[in-house]
Design an enzyme around this catalytic site. Structure first.
Site, PDB file in Angstrom:
ATOM      1  N   ASN A   1       0.867  -1.178   0.000  1.00  0.00           N
ATOM      2  CA  ASN A   1       0.000   0.000   0.000  1.00  0.00           C
ATOM      3  C   ASN A   1       0.906   1.232   0.000  1.00  0.00           C
ATOM      4  OD1 ASN A   1      -1.792   2.062   0.525  1.00  0.00           O
ATOM      5  ND2 ASN A   1      -2.160   1.471   2.661  1.00  0.00           N
ATOM      6  N   TRP A   2       0.968   1.900  -1.162  1.00  0.00           N
ATOM      7  CA  TRP A   2       1.873   3.055  -1.275  1.00  0.00           C
ATOM      8  C   TRP A   2       1.300   4.316  -0.622  1.00  0.00           C
ATOM      9  CZ3 TRP A   2       4.763   3.396  -6.665  1.00  0.00           C
ATOM     10  CH2 TRP A   2       5.616   2.286  -6.773  1.00  0.00           C
ATOM     11  N   LYS A   3       0.031   4.267  -0.218  1.00  0.00           N
ATOM     12  CA  LYS A   3      -0.625   5.440   0.390  1.00  0.00           C
ATOM     13  C   LYS A   3      -0.453   6.659  -0.527  1.00  0.00           C
ATOM     14  CE  LYS A   3       0.565   3.478   4.840  1.00  0.00           C
ATOM     15  NZ  LYS A   3       0.316   3.577   6.257  1.00  0.00           N
TER      16      LYS A   3
ATOM     17  N   HIS B   1      -9.425   1.212   5.045  1.00  0.00           N
ATOM     18  CA  HIS B   1      -8.137   1.380   5.739  1.00  0.00           C
ATOM     19  C   HIS B   1      -8.341   2.355   6.901  1.00  0.00           C
ATOM     20  CE1 HIS B   1      -3.975   2.471   6.522  1.00  0.00           C
ATOM     21  NE2 HIS B   1      -3.620   1.401   5.836  1.00  0.00           N
TER      22      HIS B   1
ATOM     23  N   GLU C   1      -6.669   4.705   7.920  1.00  0.00           N
ATOM     24  CA  GLU C   1      -6.385   6.117   7.603  1.00  0.00           C
ATOM     25  C   GLU C   1      -7.578   6.769   6.910  1.00  0.00           C
ATOM     26  OE1 GLU C   1      -2.652   5.454   5.606  1.00  0.00           O
ATOM     27  OE2 GLU C   1      -1.686   4.988   7.519  1.00  0.00           O
TER      28      GLU C   1
ATOM     29  N   GLU D   1      -5.267  -5.070  10.703  1.00  0.00           N
ATOM     30  CA  GLU D   1      -4.268  -4.019  10.882  1.00  0.00           C
ATOM     31  C   GLU D   1      -4.551  -3.268  12.187  1.00  0.00           C
ATOM     32  OE1 GLU D   1      -2.407  -2.928   6.864  1.00  0.00           O
ATOM     33  OE2 GLU D   1      -4.044  -1.549   7.227  1.00  0.00           O
TER      34      GLU D   1
ATOM     35  N   GLY E   1       2.606   2.155  10.740  1.00  0.00           N
ATOM     36  CA  GLY E   1       3.578   3.234  10.603  1.00  0.00           C
ATOM     37  C   GLY E   1       4.274   3.611  11.890  1.00  0.00           C
TER      38      GLY E   1
ATOM     39  N   SER F   1       3.543  -2.269  10.278  1.00  0.00           N
ATOM     40  CA  SER F   1       4.996  -2.269  10.501  1.00  0.00           C
ATOM     41  C   SER F   1       5.681  -3.575  10.101  1.00  0.00           C
ATOM     42  CB  SER F   1       5.318  -1.894  11.955  1.00  0.00           C
ATOM     43  OG  SER F   1       4.876  -0.574  12.236  1.00  0.00           O
TER      44      SER F   1
ATOM     45  N   GLY G   1       2.810  -1.236   4.230  1.00  0.00           N
ATOM     46  CA  GLY G   1       2.794   0.181   3.868  1.00  0.00           C
ATOM     47  C   GLY G   1       4.184   0.679   3.522  1.00  0.00           C
ATOM     48  N   GLY G   2       4.824   1.357   4.457  1.00  0.00           N
ATOM     49  CA  GLY G   2       6.109   2.020   4.212  1.00  0.00           C
ATOM     50  C   GLY G   2       7.155   1.153   3.526  1.00  0.00           C
TER      51      GLY G   2
HETATM   52  C1  PEP Z   1      -0.676   0.078   5.927  1.00  0.00           C
HETATM   53  O1  PEP Z   1      -0.683   1.214   5.497  1.00  0.00           O
HETATM   54  O2  PEP Z   1      -1.610  -0.685   5.623  1.00  0.00           O
HETATM   55  C2  PEP Z   1       0.434  -0.353   6.774  1.00  0.00           C
HETATM   56  C3  PEP Z   1       0.386  -1.537   7.310  1.00  0.00           C
HETATM   57  O3  PEP Z   1       1.473   0.542   6.957  1.00  0.00           O
HETATM   58  P1  PEP Z   1       2.929   0.238   7.580  1.00  0.00           P
HETATM   59  O4  PEP Z   1       3.389  -1.082   6.983  1.00  0.00           O
HETATM   60  O5  PEP Z   1       3.771   1.382   7.139  1.00  0.00           O
HETATM   61  O6  PEP Z   1       2.770   0.124   9.041  1.00  0.00           O
END
Ligand code: PEP
Length: 244
Positions: free
Chosen positions: A8-10, A91, A93, A160, A166, A202, A223-224
């Site tokens: 997930n590049w957000k 999500h 966010e 999640e 994050g 994470s 994500g990141g």
């Molecule tokens: C996400 O955005 O779904 C996520 C899990 O982010 P991260 O891996 O950066 O915690």
């Protein structure tokens, strides 16, 4: 079930970021399924870059309607037309930034299914809810209200925990196992079919193998660490199925 490792590049990535996908194409994936969900502006470019590679592309959200006067929004059909096969929905966010309710996520999941997209529906508790011992109750309620009556084809759930996204924090393995068991049981009781349940929060190259070894974890939503091909391919490689 084939494990799914989704990135997930957000709201990150300009056209130059497509070079990361060029690099990802050659990475060994074995028996895993890989997916990248870039910002909508890069969807068609990502689909073109990844064409023939077996790596899929997905959207990060869609509107509940197939079309209409909704300035700035995108329909599931538009994402599909741009090359998406999946869409992330609900999500945390989006629940936080746009006040998305379970009912809206459910309507979006129906729209996604109607357009032939596989929904990845996200659920997870906040730190306050976990500290109060309410994580099971919260996630069960999210599942009950965010999913349509019939399981959309290819439905995927991403567990999640909001406090792990994050932050560099991750639940313990027994905590992940307990939540995945609860989610699998709820889905089985409701739909009677097996549904993949991804862990997200994470995930990085250094902890991916340990997380993939937890019972009931059918892949990851990353994500990141999905933004750089080297990190994302290291996460894919950490799955035992990647060697198959
Ligand atoms: C996400 O955005 O779904 C996520 C899990 O982010 P991260 O891996 O950066 O915690």
């Amino acid at each position: 079930m084939t494990p799914l490792i989704a990135g997930n590049w957000k709201m990150f990535g300009l056209k130059a970021a497509l070079a990361e996908l060029e690099a990802l194409k050659g990475a060994p994936r074995g028996g895993t399924e890989a997916l990248v969900c870039p910002p909508a502006t890069l969807l068609a470019g990502a689909a073109a870059t990844l064409a023939g590679s077996g790596i899929g592309v997905g959207g990060q959200d869609c509107h509940k309607a197939p079309e209409g006067a909704h300035t700035g929004d995108l329909s599931a059909g538009m994402l599909k037309d741009a090359g998406a096969s999946y869409v992330i929905l609900g999500h945390s966010e989006r629940r936080r930034d746009h006040g998305e309710s379970d009912a809206l996520v459910r309507a979006k999941a129906l729209a996604a299914a109607g357009a032939g997209l596989k929904p990845i529906v996200c659920v997870g508790e906040t730190i306050e809810e976990r500290n109060a011992g309410r994580e099971g109750e919260v996630v069960r309620a999210q599942l009950a209200a965010s999913l349509p009556d019939a399981a959309p084809g290819g439905l995927v759930i991403a567990y999640e925990p909001v406090w792990a996204i994050g932050t560099g924090l991750t639940p313990t393995n027994p905590q992940i196992e307990a939540m995945h068991a609860l989610i699998h049981a709820a889905l089985k009781a409701r739909f009677g079919v097996g549904v993949r349940v991804l862990y997200g929060g994470s995930v990085k190259p250094s902890n991916a193998a340990e997380i993939f070894a937890v019972a009931g974890v059918d892949g990851a939503l990353v994500g990141g660490a999905s933004l750089k091909a080297a990190d994302f391919s290291a996460i894919i490689k950490a799955h035992p199925a990647a060697a198959a």
